[in-house]
Design a protein around this motif. Structure first.
Motif, PDB file in Angstrom:
ATOM      1  N   LEU A 197      41.384  30.233  50.941  1.00 19.47           N
ATOM      2  CA  LEU A 197      42.473  31.162  50.653  1.00 19.47           C
ATOM      3  C   LEU A 197      41.962  32.584  50.477  1.00 19.47           C
ATOM      4  O   LEU A 197      42.613  33.539  50.893  1.00 19.47           O
ATOM      5  CB  LEU A 197      43.226  30.718  49.395  1.00 19.47           C
ATOM      6  N   ARG A 198      40.796  32.744  49.846  1.00 20.11           N
ATOM      7  CA  ARG A 198      40.239  34.089  49.654  1.00 20.11           C
ATOM      8  C   ARG A 198      39.998  34.781  50.989  1.00 20.11           C
ATOM      9  O   ARG A 198      40.059  35.997  51.082  1.00 20.11           O
ATOM     10  CB  ARG A 198      38.946  34.022  48.850  1.00 20.11           C
ATOM     11  N   PRO A 219      33.060  40.554  44.734  1.00 18.70           N
ATOM     12  CA  PRO A 219      33.667  39.342  45.300  1.00 18.70           C
ATOM     13  C   PRO A 219      34.509  38.592  44.267  1.00 18.70           C
ATOM     14  O   PRO A 219      34.149  38.496  43.099  1.00 18.70           O
ATOM     15  CB  PRO A 219      32.459  38.490  45.714  1.00 18.70           C
ATOM     16  N   LEU A 220      35.654  38.103  44.731  1.00 22.04           N
ATOM     17  CA  LEU A 220      36.539  37.306  43.877  1.00 22.04           C
ATOM     18  C   LEU A 220      35.952  35.912  43.722  1.00 22.04           C
ATOM     19  O   LEU A 220      35.810  35.189  44.701  1.00 22.04           O
ATOM     20  CB  LEU A 220      37.928  37.196  44.510  1.00 22.04           C
ATOM     21  N   ALA A 221      35.619  35.544  42.507  1.00 23.09           N
ATOM     22  CA  ALA A 221      35.055  34.219  42.262  1.00 23.09           C
ATOM     23  C   ALA A 221      35.838  33.521  41.155  1.00 23.09           C
ATOM     24  O   ALA A 221      35.301  32.696  40.432  1.00 23.09           O
ATOM     25  CB  ALA A 221      33.583  34.340  41.886  1.00 23.09           C
ATOM     26  N   GLY A 259      35.582  38.635  36.464  1.00 19.19           N
ATOM     27  CA  GLY A 259      36.222  37.354  36.231  1.00 19.19           C
ATOM     28  C   GLY A 259      37.616  37.479  35.662  1.00 19.19           C
ATOM     29  O   GLY A 259      38.220  38.547  35.665  1.00 19.19           O
ATOM     30  N   HIS A 260      38.108  36.368  35.177  1.00 19.06           N
ATOM     31  CA  HIS A 260      39.445  36.328  34.596  1.00 19.06           C
ATOM     32  C   HIS A 260      39.386  35.636  33.250  1.00 19.06           C
ATOM     33  O   HIS A 260      38.447  34.914  32.942  1.00 19.06           O
ATOM     34  CB  HIS A 260      40.420  35.587  35.521  1.00 19.06           C
ATOM     35  N   VAL A 277      42.146  40.112  34.061  1.00 21.26           N
ATOM     36  CA  VAL A 277      40.873  40.135  34.774  1.00 21.26           C
ATOM     37  C   VAL A 277      39.991  41.193  34.117  1.00 21.26           C
ATOM     38  O   VAL A 277      40.476  42.088  33.424  1.00 21.26           O
ATOM     39  CB  VAL A 277      41.037  40.431  36.282  1.00 21.26           C
ATOM     40  N   TYR A 278      38.679  41.077  34.307  1.00 21.69           N
ATOM     41  CA  TYR A 278      37.761  42.032  33.700  1.00 21.69           C
ATOM     42  C   TYR A 278      36.555  42.240  34.613  1.00 21.69           C
ATOM     43  O   TYR A 278      36.244  41.413  35.453  1.00 21.69           O
ATOM     44  CB  TYR A 278      37.309  41.558  32.320  1.00 21.69           C
ATOM     45  N   LEU A 279      35.909  43.367  34.409  1.00 21.99           N
ATOM     46  CA  LEU A 279      34.637  43.687  35.047  1.00 21.99           C
ATOM     47  C   LEU A 279      33.710  44.146  33.926  1.00 21.99           C
ATOM     48  O   LEU A 279      33.993  45.137  33.253  1.00 21.99           O
ATOM     49  CB  LEU A 279      34.804  44.788  36.103  1.00 21.99           C
TER      50      LEU A 279
END
Length: 137
Positions: A30-31, A54-56, A114-115, A128-130
């Motif tokens: 899906l990503r 990258p979305l993980a 992440g989330h 979400v956060y960085l």
């Protein structure tokens, strides 16, 4: 069908997945369909190209308010908390320009993107956060 992966039903304000855990197994696939950021950055409306790590993590939207028993869901448990009217999406993001990307790349610790799953769903979006470090001068 029987012996298959289940079904996905999409329609106006309708999203139904017969086996929610199927979504967790297909996240990487899906990503690959997530092309909105690249399209926006390439458009004339974008003054500065934007980037993101990258979305993980699972989609940050759409969760059913009032669901959850107060304990954080396990790796695939978030699928059971999804709302049935909207398709799951990564609509909560941390975007940055090249300068921001350079700061993250120079971090003394590995950046974490992440989330934060909601133990009890209070809103239809997960945060979400960085996280990264910046050296002060």
């Amino acid at each position: 069908g029987e012996g298959g992966d289940g079904y996905l039903l999409l329609g106006p304000k309708q999203f139904e997945l017969s086996q929610p855990s199927l979504l967790a197994r297909k996240l990487t696939e899906l990503r690959g369909s997530d092309r909105e950021l690249a399209a926006f950055s390439a458009s004339a409306e974008c003054a500065l190209p934007l980037e993101e790590l990258p979305l993980a993590f699972p989609p940050s939207y759409a969760y059913r308010e009032g669901k959850g028993d107060g304990t954080p869901p396990d790796e695939a448990g978030w699928c059971d908390l999804l709302a049935s009217k909207r398709c799951p999406a990564w609509c909560d993001r941390v975007l940055m320009d090249r300068t921001g990307g350079a700061l993250v790349a120079a971090s003394a610790v590995t950046a974490e993107y992440g989330h934060e799953p909601q133990p009890r769903v209070l809103t239809d979006h997960n945060q979400v956060y960085l996280a990264f470090s910046v050296e002060s001068r």
